[in-house]
Design a protein around this motif. Structure first.
Motif, PDB file in Angstrom:
ATOM      1  N   VAL A 172       0.817  -1.229  -0.040  1.00 29.10           N
ATOM      2  CA  VAL A 172      -0.024   0.091   0.045  1.00 29.10           C
ATOM      3  C   VAL A 172       0.900   1.258   0.144  1.00 29.10           C
ATOM      4  CG1 VAL A 172      -0.181   0.237   2.298  1.00 29.10           C
ATOM      5  CG2 VAL A 172      -2.119   1.044   1.077  1.00 29.10           C
ATOM      6  N   GLY A 173       0.481   2.460  -0.357  1.00 27.07           N
ATOM      7  CA  GLY A 173       1.135   3.348  -0.437  1.00 27.07           C
ATOM      8  C   GLY A 173       0.833   4.487  -1.556  1.00 27.07           C
ATOM      9  N   LEU A 174       1.722   5.271  -2.061  1.00 23.75           N
ATOM     10  CA  LEU A 174       1.249   6.286  -3.109  1.00 23.75           C
ATOM     11  C   LEU A 174       2.205   6.186  -4.183  1.00 23.75           C
ATOM     12  CD1 LEU A 174       1.565   9.298  -0.491  1.00 23.75           C
ATOM     13  CD2 LEU A 174      -0.444   8.194  -1.521  1.00 23.75           C
ATOM     14  N   ASP A 175       1.525   6.358  -5.363  1.00 23.44           N
ATOM     15  CA  ASP A 175       2.305   6.315  -6.707  1.00 23.44           C
ATOM     16  C   ASP A 175       1.942   7.630  -7.515  1.00 23.44           C
ATOM     17  OD1 ASP A 175       3.231   5.732  -9.544  1.00 23.44           O
ATOM     18  OD2 ASP A 175       3.495   3.825  -8.880  1.00 23.44           O
ATOM     19  N   TYR A 176       2.888   8.622  -7.572  1.00 19.03           N
ATOM     20  CA  TYR A 176       2.646   9.816  -8.386  1.00 19.03           C
ATOM     21  C   TYR A 176       3.133   9.674  -9.745  1.00 19.03           C
ATOM     22  CZ  TYR A 176       0.971  11.759  -3.776  1.00 19.03           C
ATOM     23  OH  TYR A 176       0.397  12.095  -2.668  1.00 19.03           O
ATOM     24  N   TYR A 177       4.010   8.506 -10.040  1.00 19.89           N
ATOM     25  CA  TYR A 177       4.534   8.315 -11.276  1.00 19.89           C
ATOM     26  C   TYR A 177       3.519   8.001 -12.207  1.00 19.89           C
ATOM     27  CZ  TYR A 177       7.354   6.473 -15.043  1.00 19.89           C
ATOM     28  OH  TYR A 177       7.909   5.981 -16.130  1.00 19.89           O
ATOM     29  N   ARG A 178       2.728   6.930 -12.103  1.00 18.36           N
ATOM     30  CA  ARG A 178       1.778   6.536 -12.923  1.00 18.36           C
ATOM     31  C   ARG A 178       0.439   7.324 -12.554  1.00 18.36           C
ATOM     32  NH1 ARG A 178       3.059   2.585 -16.105  1.00 18.36           N
ATOM     33  NH2 ARG A 178       4.783   1.020 -15.606  1.00 18.36           N
ATOM     34  N   ASN A 179       0.291   7.574 -11.367  1.00 13.89           N
ATOM     35  CA  ASN A 179      -0.856   8.469 -11.035  1.00 13.89           C
ATOM     36  C   ASN A 179      -2.368   7.946 -11.602  1.00 13.89           C
ATOM     37  OD1 ASN A 179      -0.969  10.572  -9.193  1.00 13.89           O
ATOM     38  ND2 ASN A 179      -1.132  11.926 -10.833  1.00 13.89           N
ATOM     39  N   GLU A 180      -2.354   6.607 -11.374  1.00 18.16           N
ATOM     40  CA  GLU A 180      -3.742   6.147 -11.935  1.00 18.16           C
ATOM     41  C   GLU A 180      -5.053   6.820 -11.141  1.00 18.16           C
ATOM     42  OE1 GLU A 180      -3.433   2.130 -12.969  1.00 18.16           O
ATOM     43  OE2 GLU A 180      -1.477   2.103 -13.655  1.00 18.16           O
ATOM     44  N   TRP A 181      -4.777   7.207  -9.833  1.00 14.68           N
ATOM     45  CA  TRP A 181      -5.973   7.550  -9.363  1.00 14.68           C
ATOM     46  C   TRP A 181      -5.553   8.769  -8.443  1.00 14.68           C
ATOM     47  CZ3 TRP A 181     -10.533   5.454  -9.785  1.00 14.68           C
ATOM     48  CH2 TRP A 181     -10.523   3.873 -10.319  1.00 14.68           C
ATOM     49  N   PRO A 182      -6.327   9.621  -8.262  1.00 14.52           N
ATOM     50  CA  PRO A 182      -5.770  11.087  -7.731  1.00 14.52           C
ATOM     51  C   PRO A 182      -5.376  10.889  -6.413  1.00 14.52           C
ATOM     52  CG  PRO A 182      -8.271  10.993  -8.551  1.00 14.52           C
ATOM     53  CD  PRO A 182      -7.867   9.588  -8.809  1.00 14.52           C
ATOM     54  N   PRO A 183      -4.336  11.676  -6.063  1.00 13.21           N
ATOM     55  CA  PRO A 183      -3.400  11.327  -4.846  1.00 13.21           C
ATOM     56  C   PRO A 183      -4.315  11.668  -3.605  1.00 13.21           C
ATOM     57  CG  PRO A 183      -2.431  13.243  -6.290  1.00 13.21           C
ATOM     58  CD  PRO A 183      -3.839  12.856  -6.963  1.00 13.21           C
ATOM     59  N   GLU A 184      -5.354  12.279  -3.450  1.00 12.18           N
ATOM     60  CA  GLU A 184      -6.381  12.104  -2.343  1.00 12.18           C
ATOM     61  C   GLU A 184      -6.976  10.958  -2.113  1.00 12.18           C
ATOM     62  OE1 GLU A 184      -8.731  14.359  -5.621  1.00 12.18           O
ATOM     63  OE2 GLU A 184      -6.549  14.413  -4.854  1.00 12.18           O
ATOM     64  N   MET A 185      -7.418  10.117  -3.419  1.00 14.99           N
ATOM     65  CA  MET A 185      -7.845   8.832  -3.221  1.00 14.99           C
ATOM     66  C   MET A 185      -6.671   7.890  -2.576  1.00 14.99           C
ATOM     67  SD  MET A 185     -10.270   8.407  -6.178  1.00 14.99           S
ATOM     68  CE  MET A 185     -10.770   6.874  -5.841  1.00 14.99           C
ATOM     69  N   GLN A 186      -5.505   8.016  -3.109  1.00 13.31           N
ATOM     70  CA  GLN A 186      -4.256   7.053  -2.701  1.00 13.31           C
ATOM     71  C   GLN A 186      -4.330   7.345  -1.385  1.00 13.31           C
ATOM     72  OE1 GLN A 186      -1.166   6.863  -5.410  1.00 13.31           O
ATOM     73  NE2 GLN A 186      -2.042   7.849  -6.894  1.00 13.31           N
ATOM     74  N   ARG A 187      -4.141   8.511  -0.881  1.00 14.02           N
ATOM     75  CA  ARG A 187      -3.694   8.883   0.390  1.00 14.02           C
ATOM     76  C   ARG A 187      -4.606   8.352   1.522  1.00 14.02           C
ATOM     77  NH1 ARG A 187      -0.049  13.331   2.386  1.00 14.02           N
ATOM     78  NH2 ARG A 187      -0.712  13.658   4.612  1.00 14.02           N
ATOM     79  N   ALA A 188      -6.232   8.526   1.125  1.00  6.69           N
ATOM     80  CA  ALA A 188      -7.084   8.032   2.053  1.00  6.69           C
ATOM     81  C   ALA A 188      -6.847   6.591   2.230  1.00  6.69           C
ATOM     82  CB  ALA A 188      -8.475   8.436   1.503  1.00  6.69           C
ATOM     83  N   LEU A 189      -6.707   5.733   1.002  1.00  8.26           N
ATOM     84  CA  LEU A 189      -6.749   4.422   1.178  1.00  8.26           C
ATOM     85  C   LEU A 189      -5.450   3.973   2.146  1.00  8.26           C
ATOM     86  CD1 LEU A 189      -6.914   1.325   0.300  1.00  8.26           C
ATOM     87  CD2 LEU A 189      -5.529   1.873  -1.380  1.00  8.26           C
ATOM     88  N   PHE A 190      -4.390   4.796   1.761  1.00  7.41           N
ATOM     89  CA  PHE A 190      -3.141   4.392   2.649  1.00  7.41           C
ATOM     90  C   PHE A 190      -3.570   4.743   4.168  1.00  7.41           C
ATOM     91  CE2 PHE A 190       1.590   6.025   2.771  1.00  7.41           C
ATOM     92  CZ  PHE A 190       2.009   5.180   3.200  1.00  7.41           C
ATOM     93  N   GLN A 191      -3.960   5.930   4.568  1.00  3.21           N
ATOM     94  CA  GLN A 191      -4.294   6.028   5.941  1.00  3.21           C
ATOM     95  C   GLN A 191      -5.147   4.957   6.543  1.00  3.21           C
ATOM     96  OE1 GLN A 191      -5.609  10.027   5.108  1.00  3.21           O
ATOM     97  NE2 GLN A 191      -3.744  11.410   5.830  1.00  3.21           N
ATOM     98  N   ASP A 192      -6.130   4.658   5.677  1.00  2.00           N
ATOM     99  CA  ASP A 192      -7.006   3.733   6.397  1.00  2.00           C
ATOM    100  C   ASP A 192      -6.358   2.139   6.512  1.00  2.00           C
ATOM    101  OD1 ASP A 192      -9.035   5.090   6.707  1.00  2.00           O
ATOM    102  OD2 ASP A 192      -9.899   4.645   5.000  1.00  2.00           O
ATOM    103  N   VAL A 193      -5.364   1.974   5.753  1.00  2.00           N
ATOM    104  CA  VAL A 193      -4.627   0.547   5.897  1.00  2.00           C
ATOM    105  C   VAL A 193      -3.457   0.879   7.246  1.00  2.00           C
ATOM    106  CG1 VAL A 193      -3.219  -0.858   4.886  1.00  2.00           C
ATOM    107  CG2 VAL A 193      -5.098   0.027   3.603  1.00  2.00           C
ATOM    108  N   VAL A 194      -2.790   2.049   7.239  1.00  2.00           N
ATOM    109  CA  VAL A 194      -2.038   2.194   8.163  1.00  2.00           C
ATOM    110  C   VAL A 194      -2.915   2.271   9.487  1.00  2.00           C
ATOM    111  CG1 VAL A 194      -0.605   4.229   9.432  1.00  2.00           C
ATOM    112  CG2 VAL A 194      -0.300   3.645   7.102  1.00  2.00           C
TER     113      VAL A 194
END
Length: 269
Positions: free
Chosen positions: A101-123
């Motif tokens: 889980v984490g963040l990928d701004y290279y491919r950026n397949e989903w908006p950063p805020e969506m990635q971040r929300a998922l990431f925070q929930d899994v943490v």
């Protein structure tokens, strides 16, 4: 007894691989890895479905452990249902970590805020169930570290590509660093700063079927190829191969709890 690549048998662990994505059956890949000195592999989940498949694979295959996660490329799968499924897996005792889980701004397949929300929930789930976190971070180091400030469990930065400042920050936080085949590439800076990584925090991995190390770059990767990455890193650190293998295996067992600690997902045979 030595494997065909010169390592004593059963002394390395491939700490990050995608067995369900290989072009060969997982059982064959695991057997071939063992023949060259890889005693165990950790299969990595990237969504709820393949995380469950990974559990089934670990149940039937000695030397395979597995995680449960939702990759940032799959951030669109983020829902209360998916989080409940991860929590159920985490509480089952059949996965050894949450991620990747984490963040990928290279491919950026989903908006950063969506990635971040998922990431925070899994943490948050990891903190609740006390499982370590396997982190994917690409061109998002600062934001990744910001979210991880809330983690209260061990963390590995998988496929680490950082330079001197990133190595220093990871070391200060006590994070493990997963070194993949790309550390052997001439255009990657990480190899210049390996001596800044605390030895007790180094892990080696393949990320198979991706990122084959030199001299196999351009070919599909498999778990047995972790021996090439291990040999390269040992050489850069001035360590003998056997000592480096013993070091990273001990690190992997400690990080993932592979010696019977809660979260173990099957025997190493």
């Amino acid at each position: 007894m030595e494997g065909r690549d010169g390592y004593n048998r059963r002394v390395l662990i491939d700490t990050h691989t995608h067995l369900l994505r290989l072009s060969v059956p997982p059982e064959i890949a695991v057997r071939e890895a063992r023949e060259v000195g890889v005693e165990a592999v950790v299969n990595i989940g990237t969504n709820v479905s393949d995380s469950r498949e990974g559990v089934e694979l670990a149940r039937r295959t000695a030397g395979v452990f597995t995680t449960g996660g939702i990759h940032p490329h799959n951030a669109g799968d983020h829902s209360q249902e998916s989080l409940a499924a991860l929590l159920e897996l985490a509480g089952s005792g059949e996965i050894v970590a949450l991620g990747e889980v984490g963040l990928d701004y290279y491919r950026n397949e989903w908006p950063p805020e969506m990635q971040r929300a998922l990431f925070q929930d899994v943490v948050s789930i990891a903190n609740e169930v006390r499982l370590p976190l396997v982190i994917h971070s690409r061109e998002a180091f600062s934001d990744t570290m910001d979210v991880l400030a809330g983690a209260r469990v061990p963390v590995v930065l998988h496929c680490f590509e950082g330079g001197e400042s990133e190595v220093l920050e990871a070391a200060e936080r006590g994070y493990y660093i997963g070194l993949t085949g790309n550390v052997t590439y001439k255009n990657k800076p990480t190899a210049e700063f390996l001596d800044g990584i605390p030895p007790e925090r180094i892990l080696v991995e393949t990320d198979a079927p991706y990122l084959s190390p030199e001299p196999l770059r351009g070919k599909p990767n498999v778990p047995k190829n972790v021996v090439h990455t291990a040999r390269f890193v040992a050489g850069r650190l001035g360590m003998d191969e056997a000592g480096f293998a013993a070091l990273t295996t001990a690190n992997a067992r400690r990080f993932y709890g592979l010696d019977g600690e809660p979260g173990s997902a099957g025997p190493v045979a």
